[in-house]
Enzyme design. Structure first.
Site, PDB file in Angstrom:
ATOM      1  N   GLU A  63       0.894  -1.153   0.000  1.00 45.04           N
ATOM      2  CA  GLU A  63       0.000   0.000   0.000  1.00 45.04           C
ATOM      3  C   GLU A  63       0.934   1.204   0.000  1.00 45.04           C
ATOM      4  O   GLU A  63       1.676   1.444   0.948  1.00 45.04           O
ATOM      5  CB  GLU A  63      -0.874  -0.041   1.245  1.00 45.04           C
ATOM      6  CG  GLU A  63      -1.922   1.024   1.263  1.00 45.04           C
ATOM      7  CD  GLU A  63      -2.203   1.443   2.687  1.00 45.04           C
ATOM      8  OE1 GLU A  63      -1.964   2.613   3.010  1.00 45.04           O
ATOM      9  OE2 GLU A  63      -2.639   0.583   3.473  1.00 45.04           O
ATOM     10  N   CYS A  66      -3.034   7.601   5.400  1.00 46.53           N
ATOM     11  CA  CYS A  66      -2.985   7.197   3.979  1.00 46.53           C
ATOM     12  C   CYS A  66      -4.225   7.675   3.251  1.00 46.53           C
ATOM     13  O   CYS A  66      -4.225   7.788   2.030  1.00 46.53           O
ATOM     14  CB  CYS A  66      -2.950   5.677   3.815  1.00 46.53           C
ATOM     15  SG  CYS A  66      -2.292   4.756   5.173  1.00 46.53           S
TER      16      CYS A  66
END
Lengths: 522, 522
Positions: B260, B297
């Site tokens: 990620e 994020c």
């Protein structure tokens, strides 16, 4: 738009590019020029044309109808397709008749998968303001198509693993348009099967460019590099597959590469099994490694047989049957050369003896390029790490490895790498059987107890994949779950029901399996 | 074996290697030397020790018990863990208290996933000699653990996405031992959480080396290259993630890399929504992009707001709230420099104006290295392809893009690449809402209708992933389905029931979901 014209017209309209010939593998002679290789511009047009059909593939019910129409179109043009495939592959009409039935079955099976919808993996979590440790929003997740998929056809299954193969069927089932790169061994077959799929699309009210066929090695490279390609399906050699895998993952935006690259398919015969069924095992092995002239991905290429009298009996039966196995042509003259060289190279290795000699056989009527099957023998102690005996040799050859004890079996298994299959011939009640079965599951995606790995049933529970290099992923290219390769999850948070796909609304779709608030519903 | 000693002892025993320091991000000062970086030999020992515990993790019931014991150990040592994490991350005790609760919850949730067993994806097809087109053998498929998994800890969630994070929890749940590479921003926290997991292992009768912690950048490289590592979980920057991804896929035996990497998390505010709720949207956005000092994020980094008076009102509310947002330290001094430079660089771009200026703020008591949040404004016409405005800037900054019409929105969305989230602020009944929601699903793994993307619920339906670069796969790193990353299918063909795992026998295990002869059973 060029891609919407019949595919066969392109040869006439681009005469100054590289011709694509249909070649007879039995003689090495050219049959006809089928088309021309796709240029970079052709590939770009193909991908864009396919991308333009995404919306047309969005409706599940229509997609299922389309997949069934493909099966019917393949069957209705079956005679012509089988004749072309036999001319180009030398696999024979009986085998190709079976392969066409399997190919049509695959499309129908994926239609059922689409209708059922379990692969959408629908998960609904209603909002829960009291949830611990934090309040939970309304979440509704399902899977959506990846985008345009590139499919690379295999040489050895001109129907079931090629333009009309499982990769194409599963990608279309997922809602992904496909650009298929034809295999140079069967360009005419590729055009015929591609045309059948395109006719079925039109008949189902879809755009014909849901599938576009391109030819040429460079076209394959261009395809993997094209920014609109979202995933790749490949069946072929380790060298070719790894080259394309490296391209796919080194793109600015890497894409998943589902490759099936090659497999040794080890077999372990225990002392007890050899004692109980030497003849059955030896004869069965001969039938399996020579089936389709040894050109199955699942051909048993390395067989661990105990040293001593019981193993000798297995070998006696094998030698008798292999010595009588029919000669035949391989898929193309290049593979024939590689097979002959591969057998000769392995026969020269230290400790290796030729039990039944494979070789060129020009004595077969009308088949100047035939070869005859053979097998090699070696003691386990002579199979070192990195030995060529641990690499697949495509064609009708297998290697019998005679072992002294369990430690030798373990040492060879530790060296074989990843495989599509591994097979155990043992007695169900012998103490080592369970442990061996578990050990084989560590090196393969499918583990057989008895029987032979050639022949891959198309079923929900099939797994045709395994650790690298047998595949480049943790997926299967055969069976219902192959569709999972071409979708990605998307979750909607707090979206009004009216804006959601019907599958994600509370009322949902009758019969669609879902997980709602943690509980599975069918 | 060295790895079975308490982890903290290693600092004393290898004093001549590179020290690993705990550093206070509020001041930039060293707090203590925690340990030393792992050498190549240390990494090799760590991986082999972890690999040796595979069998110990094989029992599902025991594994579930272990995961629950981890949750309890983390909670019982919570005060010390939270204090260490706050010293090393400056995230504050309230936030870290919530993060610990979430971390413990994740382990318990995966224990439930393991107990239920749906993730094993058991499929049983009984033999059918009458099956068409060919007879079907008995096939029984389930999923088995990949092997030892390498987990790379994130800077921004020292508990929930680090040594004790979702990657570790899901890999252990799948039955994969873990070697975790600690993040250099919080080595002491990593040691404490690692020790809690190892204590829980021992308490549950497992080998403590089911989890081993290593430190150091080169150790991470060595880990990805180690032949016994079967998969990688990563949360971090695009540059760092891509470097490791490239290593993983260029190995002789490539392995899956679940990364990620970074996300812009676009937000679209329609004219109708801006007219209806300007203040709520502007204030909400300020809260979201400054939450945790903009170090999520899922921080909304690019917000499409209509030109004109309604959009002006959104901005007025945003400017007021952002101007009052608290200053604070970032996760480390290097990130602070990158944030300040990133803001300044973007502020210099053509057409960009500084609406609220972010910058260094040394006026906060006891926090010499604080920064204050800010935001930038630009007209959509000035956001070209490849603009730095389309790249994530980690920290408390967002970019307001004022658009004239739908075509400008589409042009910007076509340029943003892949994202973890995309958010739509619209009126449910406006005609464009449904199409916009679908469009956003094309660029993100989670699509929100209203609300803000910061905050990721741990739920079955969560998806935390998306097209590259937000992730390198089609998987999620949060939620129940994250376990699917660490397993691969294996099918057994014609194996006697007594030799099969109990889950694959006809009698099976009560309550285990399975597909039998095509029919789903719960």
């Amino acid at each position: 738009m060029e891609q919407s014209r019949p595919l066969r017209q392109r040869a006439e309209q681009a005469v100054n590019t590289v011709p694509v010939w249909s070649v007879d593998p039995r003689t090495g002679e050219q049959i006809e020029q089928v088309t021309v290789e796709a240029t970079g511009a052709d590939v770009d047009r193909a991908v864009r044309a396919a991308a333009g059909t995404r919306q047309s593939l969005a409706d599940r019910a229509r997609r299922a109808e389309f997949l069934r129409a493909v099966a019917a179109e393949l069957e209705s043009d079956g005679e012509r397709i089988i004749a072309a495939a036999d001319r180009e592959s030398a696999l024979g009409v009986p085998r190709l008749t079976g392969e066409l039935a399997r190919t049509a079955y695959q499309f129908r099976a994926f239609a059922d998968v689409v209708d059922e919808g379990a692969y959408l993996d629908v998960i609904i979590d209603h909002a829960d303001p009291q949830a611990k440790p934090v309040p939970r929003p309304d979440l509704r997740r399902w899977k959506t198509p990846l985008g345009v998929v590139a499919v690379f056809a295999a040489s050895n299954f001109p129907l079931a693993f090629s333009v009309s193969g499982g990769d194409t069927a599963s990608a279309l089932a997922a809602g992904c348009p496909v650009v298929a790169k034809a295999h140079p061994d069967h360009p005419a077959t590729s055009e015929l099967t591609g045309a059948a799929i395109r006719r079925a699309a039109v008949a189902s009210g879809l755009d014909e460019d849901v599938l576009v066929v391109v030819h040429g090695r460079q076209a394959g490279v261009d395809l993997v590099r094209h920014p609109e390609i979202a995933g790749v399906g490949f069946t072929g050699s380790v060298a070719g597959g790894r080259f394309l895998f490296d391209l796919a993952v080194s793109r600015e935006q890497p894409i998943p590469f589902y490759g099936e690259l090659g497999s040794l398919n080890p077999v372990v015969v225990t002392e007890a099994a050899a004692s109980a069924r030497a003849k059955e095992i030896g004869t069965g092995l001969a039938g399996s490694f020579t089936l389709g002239m040894g050109q199955f991905c699942t051909k048993p290429g390395l067989v661990l047989v105990p040293a001593g009298p019981a193993g000798d009996e297995v070998e006696a039966a094998l030698a008798a049957a292999a010595g009588e196995a029919a000669s035949g042509a391989l898929l193309d003259p290049r593979m024939r050369e590689a097979f002959l060289a591969g057998f000769a190279e392995r026969a020269e290795l230290a400790g290796v003896s030729v039990a039944v000699e494979a070789g060129a056989d020009d004595g077969v009527d009308g088949v100047p390029l035939a070869v005859r099957p053979g097998y090699l023998r070696v003691a386990a102690a002579d199979v070192g790490d990195g030995s060529a005996l641990l690499e697949e040799c495509f064609g009708p050859v297998t290697v019998i490895v005679r072992y002294e004890d369990a430690a030798e079996v373990e040492r060879v298994l530790a060296a074989v790498g990843g495989n599509l299959t591994a097979t155990l011939h043992a007695e169900a009640d012998e103490p080592a059987a369970r442990e061996l079965l578990e050990r084989l599951a560590g090196v393969a995606g499918r583990v057989l107890f008895g029987g032979w790995p050639t022949g891959v049933a198309v079923a929900a529970g099939m797994n045709h994949g395994g650790p690298y290099p047998s595949s480049t992923s943790t997926s299967t290219s055969v069976g219902a779950t192959a569709i999972e390769r071409w979708v990605r999850p998307v979750a909607f948070q707090n979206a009004p029901e009216a804006l959601l796909p019907v599958e994600l609304r509370d009322a949902g779709v009758a019969g669609l399996p879902r997980r709602v608030d943690g509980v599975l519903h069918i």
